[in-house]
Structure formats: structure tokens, C-alpha cells
Design a protein around this motif. Structure first.
Motif, short mmCIF file in Angstrom:
data_model
loop_
_atom_site.label_atom_id
_atom_site.label_comp_id
_atom_site.label_asym_id
_atom_site.label_seq_id
_atom_site.Cartn_x
_atom_site.Cartn_y
_atom_site.Cartn_z
N GLN A 96 0.84 -1.39 0.02
CA GLN A 96 -0.15 0.06 -0.02
C GLN A 96 0.96 1.29 0.07
O GLN A 96 0.53 2.22 -0.62
CB GLN A 96 -0.93 0.11 1.19
N ILE A 97 2.06 1.14 0.59
CA ILE A 97 3.00 2.36 0.71
C ILE A 97 3.44 2.84 -0.97
O ILE A 97 3.55 3.82 -1.22
CB ILE A 97 4.23 2.12 1.56
N ALA A 98 3.79 1.66 -1.36
CA ALA A 98 4.37 1.84 -2.89
C ALA A 98 3.19 2.37 -3.72
O ALA A 98 3.40 3.04 -4.41
CB ALA A 98 5.16 0.45 -3.46
N LEU A 99 2.03 1.74 -3.61
CA LEU A 99 0.97 2.15 -4.41
C LEU A 99 0.48 3.55 -4.12
O LEU A 99 0.19 4.22 -5.05
CB LEU A 99 -0.34 1.16 -4.13
N SER A 100 0.30 3.93 -3.03
CA SER A 100 -0.03 5.40 -2.60
C SER A 100 1.18 6.42 -3.11
O SER A 100 0.65 7.33 -3.53
CB SER A 100 -0.16 5.64 -0.96
N GLN A 101 2.32 6.09 -3.03
CA GLN A 101 3.35 6.89 -3.52
C GLN A 101 3.25 6.90 -4.94
O GLN A 101 3.40 8.19 -5.48
CB GLN A 101 4.82 6.17 -3.09
N ALA A 102 3.05 5.76 -5.66
CA ALA A 102 2.85 5.95 -7.28
C ALA A 102 1.90 7.10 -7.55
O ALA A 102 2.02 7.89 -8.39
CB ALA A 102 2.68 4.70 -7.73
N TRP A 103 0.63 6.68 -6.95
CA TRP A 103 -0.62 7.60 -7.33
C TRP A 103 -0.13 9.08 -7.13
O TRP A 103 -0.55 10.05 -7.77
CB TRP A 103 -1.97 7.15 -6.80
N ALA A 104 0.41 9.32 -5.83
CA ALA A 104 0.74 10.86 -5.30
C ALA A 104 1.50 11.34 -6.29
O ALA A 104 1.31 12.61 -6.66
CB ALA A 104 1.09 10.72 -3.96
N GLU A 105 2.44 10.79 -6.62
CA GLU A 105 3.63 11.33 -7.67
C GLU A 105 3.13 11.60 -9.12
O GLU A 105 3.14 12.65 -9.71
CB GLU A 105 4.90 10.40 -7.87
N LEU A 106 2.27 10.47 -9.62
CA LEU A 106 1.68 10.83 -11.03
C LEU A 106 0.54 11.92 -10.91
O LEU A 106 0.49 12.57 -12.06
CB LEU A 106 1.27 9.33 -11.36
#
Length: 372
Positions: free
Chosen positions: A87-97
Motif C-alpha cells: 500500500q505504501i508503494a501504491l499510494s506513493q505512485a499515485w501521489a507522484e503521478l
């Protein structure tokens, strides 16, 4: 049909993305493809549409990082651990993109109880509404780190439909590795044909659905998508199943892409919409054919029409109502299960002596009941 989901006709849109689209076979995020989705969302936002993302992928991402077999789904404990990491990686990807497109992402993790309990449902709805009015893009996933086998959605298709209810959205778009509902599983039957539009989900439509996940990453399948469509229809939202396997899948669908659209039912009241979309109930009241016919015509459920009572529930709990042909309604119980058992099949004149107090007008009142 795709124009039902355009910014001009759909002020709030829920976009669900499955694990097979978001995560490569090696367990890494498909960032280039996801960047095109973020660009589509930014374009919709610029056109005045508010978008909520329901994003799968946490378990698949976490499984790769932890070296877990079977995509992290070998056991409940593995899935919970994988979700916590992924979930950490997923949230980070969405926040960045989304951030690169000038949008602010907001993470919300939900459990089944958050939307089944009326008070918590209203709190979630309020949070969603405030985030959307502030211009943020909520990114939602099931809180798999704490969900149990007994108390969970189990797939993000139904979660997306329930989020649509809470957000009062007009549309739900399920981006998938298939481009709609087919008469049979297209991976197994070359003669299967796609259905463009469904106005009513009946046994024939359910029989076409396949419960398996083609990719092996996800937890759903066509059966979960059809159930999600039922929930969305009851909430007054159109639902589309469309392919997400191309770049810019949202823009491609709105430009005339193929898919299956489940047409919304007339909008019901907020409480009845919530009842229709629930996935759990505390008990079941079995009724005779006469009572089933009366309820279909809009009557309340009287004790005289009840045959048997199953489950342990208290007054105000959600119960299902089943007739000779199976489950057909859901509502709020006016009695505890013990008292309901005592007066089942009895006329109103008998109930006061049995209960020791003045009986209520019905076992389930029509104002707190919805037909399924």
C-alpha cells in the motif's frame, strides 16, 4: 453509451483499476501506463468532472517485495502482510503521478464495516464529499491489512460500487483485462459475444459471469463485476466494464470505446440505496407467497406473513426477506429476533398477549425496506 460517463453528463465518476492492469507479471508498477491514466483523470478534472480512483494492486506489489508465493494470496496472513507493504508503494505512485498533473491525491482505506455500518458510512460519505469539493482525487482501496476472511469486500469491484453510493456518483467505470460482459468466458469460448447494454440483471445475466480472475493477480472476476453493477444500478449510477489494456484508457472509452454498460435504475432515497447495496445482513425472515406478493406491491411485512426467522438480530439491524423463490428484499427489523420468532405467523390481535406489550405495526416497515 460511453457519453453517459462524460464530464457533461457525469459530475462524479468512480474509476476502478484492477491489479492485472496496474502491476506487471514480475510485481512492479506499470508506471508508464499509469501515467496515461493520471493524464486522463487530469483532463476529466479540467473539464469539471470529479473523479474517485479505486485502486487494486497493494497485495501484488507487497508480495514481490516480501518474496511471497502465489502473489501474496497463499494465506490470509500473507495477504495482510503484503498489503501493508504494497500500500505504501501504491499510494506513493499515485501521489507522484497525479501530482505531476497538478492534482492532489488523498488516500482512504476502507473495510467492509465502514460502509455496512450506517453511521460510519455517513462519515465516509462526508469525507469523500469534502475531498472532492476541495479538488482532491481520493484514491481508495480495501484495508486488506486488517480485513479478515469473514469481514471483507474481497474484491474492489463491489467496493467501487459502494463508494459510488457514498459519493453520490453518477457513473462507475471498471477498467479490466476484458472489454465487457460476454455470453460466455471469451478466454475459453471463441464464439462468445459481448453484450453492449444491460438494463436488468437477472438469472440469465448472472449465468454469463465467470467467478475466476483471468490474470491470477486479482480477487474478482466477471461475477464480482455483475454484482457491482447491481449495487451501482440500485444507487442510480451507470456502470461500465471496459478494457484498460491500452494507454489513456479513460479517454479511449469516452471517445467511443467498446464495453458493457449497466444502465442505472431510477434514483431511490439515500437510506434505501444504502440498504440495496449492503453485502451483509444479521438474519433472514422467510415469508409465504401471499406476503411476498404484498411486499412486491409496496406493503410492509406483517408478522402474519412470516414463516420462519433465522439469525440473531436486534431491532434496527438489517435483515433479508426471502419468499418461496428465494431472497427478494432487505430492510430494518422492527423487533429483536427472539420476539420476531414468537409472533411469526400470528395475527395482530394475538401479538399483544404474546409479547406483553403493544405490538409495532410491522416486522419490517415499507419505509425501511427495499426490493432487490
Amino acid at each position: 453509451m460511453p457519453q453517459r460517463f462524460s464530464p457533461g453528463r457525469c459530475a462524479r465518476l468512480i474509476v476502478k483499476i484492477g491489479s492485472a492492469l496496474l502491476v506487471d507479471a514480475d510485481g512492479s508498477i506499470r508506471r508508464d501506463w499509469l501515467a496515461t491514466v493520471a493524464a486522463d483523470i487530469a483532463a476529466a478534472h479540467a473539464a469539471g468532472q470529479q473523479v474517485v480512483i479505486v485502486s487494486s494492486g497493494a497485495i501484488a506489489l507487497g508480495a514481490r517485495r516480501l518474496g511471497l508465493s502465489k502473489g501474496g494470496r497463499a494465506s490470509l496472513e500473507d495477504a495482510q502482510a503484503a498489503a501493508a507493504v504494497g500500500q505504501i508503494a501504491l499510494s506513493q505512485a499515485w501521489a507522484e503521478l497525479l501530482g505531476s498533473c497538478g492534482l492532489t491525491a488523498a488516500q482512504i482505506l476502507l473495510t467492509l464495516d465502514d460502509l455496512e455500518d450506517r453511521r460510519r458510512y455517513l462519515n465516509a460519505a462526508s469525507t469523500l464529499d469534502r475531498l472532492l469539493t476541495l479538488g482532491a482525487v481520493p484514491v481508495i482501496n480495501e484495508n486488506d491489512s486488517v480485513a479478515t476472511a469473514e469481514i471483507r469486500f474481497g474484491d474492489n469491484d463491489r467496493l467501487a460500487a459502494r463508494v459510488a453510493q457514498a459519493a453520490r456518483a453518477q457513473g462507475v467505470l471498471l477498467l479490466s483485462d476484458v472489454d465487457g460482459l460476454y455470453t460466455a468466458n471469451p478466454h475459453r469460448d471463441a464464439a462468445a459475444t459481448r453484450i453492449d447494454e444491460v438494463t436488468h440483471i437477472d438469472a440469465r445475466i448472472r449465468a454469463m459471469a465467470d467467478g475466476g480472475s483471468a490474470s491470477g493477480m486479482g480477487s474478482g472476476g466477471m461475477a464480482s463485476k455483475v454484482e457491482a453493477a447491481r449495487i451501482a444500478q440500485a444507487a442510480g449510477a451507470h456502470l461500465a466494464i471496459a478494457s484498460g489494456q491500452r494507454p489513456h484508457p479513460l479517454a479511449a472509452f469516452l471517445a467511443g470505446g467498446t464495453g458493457t454498460v449497466f444502465v442505472a435504475d431510477p434514483v431511490r432515497g439515500a437510506r434505501k440505496s444504502w440498504l440495496a447495496g449492503r453485502l451483509t445482513a444479521r438474519g433472514t425472515i422467510h415469508v409465504d407467497a401471499g406476503a411476498a406478493d404484498a411486499l412486491a406491491r409496496g406493503a410492509s411485512l406483517l408478522a402474519a406473513g412470516a414463516v420462519t426467522i433465522d439469525g440473531r438480530f436486534t431491532r434496527g439491524d438489517v435483515v433479508e426477506i426471502a419468499g418461496p423463490d428465494g431472497r427478494f428484499a432487505r430492510g430494518l427489523a422492527e423487533y429483536d429476533a427472539a420476539d420476531a420468532v414468537r409472533i411469526a405467523g400470528r395475527r395482530s390481535a394475538e401479538q399483544a398477549d404474546i409479547l406483553g406489550y403493544a405490538p409495532r405495526s410491522a416486522l419490517v416497515h415499507r419505509d425501511h425496506m427495499v426490493l432487490l
